[in-house]
Design a protein around this motif. Sequence first.
Motif, PDB file in Angstrom:
ATOM      1  N   GLU A   1       0.842  -1.220   0.000  1.00 23.49           N
ATOM      2  CA  GLU A   1       0.000   0.000   0.000  1.00 23.49           C
ATOM      3  C   GLU A   1       0.871   1.262   0.000  1.00 23.49           C
ATOM      4  O   GLU A   1       0.565   2.245  -0.676  1.00 23.49           O
TER       5      GLU A   1
ATOM      6  N   LYS B   1       3.907   1.470  -1.192  1.00 25.55           N
ATOM      7  CA  LYS B   1       4.579   1.568  -2.493  1.00 25.55           C
ATOM      8  C   LYS B   1       3.607   2.088  -3.552  1.00 25.55           C
ATOM      9  O   LYS B   1       3.947   2.948  -4.367  1.00 25.55           O
ATOM     10  N   SER B   2       2.387   1.582  -3.505  1.00 22.80           N
ATOM     11  CA  SER B   2       1.402   1.987  -4.502  1.00 22.80           C
ATOM     12  C   SER B   2       1.106   3.498  -4.378  1.00 22.80           C
ATOM     13  O   SER B   2       1.032   4.213  -5.386  1.00 22.80           O
TER      14      SER B   2
ATOM     15  N   ASP C   1       4.064   5.407  -5.716  1.00 23.49           N
ATOM     16  CA  ASP C   1       4.108   5.352  -7.190  1.00 23.49           C
ATOM     17  C   ASP C   1       3.109   6.330  -7.802  1.00 23.49           C
ATOM     18  O   ASP C   1       3.393   6.992  -8.802  1.00 23.49           O
ATOM     19  N   LYS C   2       1.933   6.421  -7.179  1.00 24.81           N
ATOM     20  CA  LYS C   2       0.910   7.333  -7.724  1.00 24.81           C
ATOM     21  C   LYS C   2       1.389   8.785  -7.640  1.00 24.81           C
ATOM     22  O   LYS C   2       1.167   9.573  -8.549  1.00 24.81           O
TER      23      LYS C   2
END
Length: 348
Positions: free
Chosen positions: A306, A308-309, A312-313
């Motif tokens: 979560e 990392k996501s 990344d966004k």
Amino acid sequence: MNDSILNFRFDGLSEREIFDKPYRAGQIFKFIYENCIFDFNDMTNIPLNLRKSLSENFRILSIVESARRTSSDGVIKFLFELDDKNCVESVYLKDKNNRVTFCISSQCGCRMGCAFCKTGDMGLIRNLRADEILSQVLYLYKIMKGDASVVDKYFNIVFMGMGEPLDNLTNVETAISKLIDKKNLGISQTRITVSTCGIADKIEDLLKKFPNITLAVSLNSPEQSEREKMMPVSKKYPLNLLFQELKRLYGVYKNRITLEYVLIKGVNMRRQDVDLLSQIDKDIFHINLIPINVGGDDPRRPSEPEIKSFMDKLTAVGLKVTRRYRRGADINADCGQLFYEKFVEGVV
Ligand code: SAH
Ligand code: SF4
């Protein structure tokens, strides 16, 4: 209780009658700031009677170590007792390249009441004096000097321990002016980071005096209503005014600003948060993500995927993003965990 000699400027001290020779103050400063000698009796080439009268008239450090805990990753958390028996914490951090950072407290407790922060739960007990702030730095400097793994003689200071530095601005500024003074530790301003919850009308005062300092602002949410819930201070200094002021200050002082962002699952990691964050001026601001530190298994702590996501966004919309890894978690020495009542041997 004697006044701490750290409260004196070199010039003021050298004029004191107590000294038999004009160069004595310089010798004393060297002992303290270069050799980390914190007892006048250990200043061997000072005449005995002068050492005695110095001990009778002054003290050096105004804090006393009352406990320390060393984490499995090398972080050391110190509990220091103040004259009035209140306590503050400071943290000695070393990265994988053995570069050292001192995390320093500016207040005993904090009155800002941020919902996610243990120091906030304490309320404000009192402001620290400049000599109490300087004492923390000197104490950790001595630890660093005794740490054989450290080769670099430089260190960083972050005002990210207990308290809101801008709520104790005068004493924090006095401490910083002494830290950067060549006759004291002579630290470069760029190595000092002041982190604030966003007391917008006090930031300029700090930058005026120390234009090269590193500034961090705890954003934690880009949405006013959400931020107010997490950080009551946001009612007084709303986001639009805070950003307006930060941009204006950038125009004058050109300091890039780090926005600290505590990641809390289900609260500030939503798509709408990414959309709002994407509007931030990317030339001025850089975002530092701090997954929330909470004791044990807490549903508010996001998982690695979560985190990392979300990161990344943010990167995908063009933001400069870094992430702070957890340090000293096993001894509650990480951000937002400084809370001295819990700091009792055997209770983490
Ligand atoms: N009062 C200042 C500096 C001390 S707090 C400030 O708020 O900026 C230092 C940092 O720790 C801030 O960025 C704050 O948002 C963060 N922090 C507080 N509680 C935390 C927690 N439980 N987990 C992770 N970071 C936290
Ligand atoms: Fe105070 Fe900073 Fe904690 Fe907020 S996050 S309560 S301002 S120490």
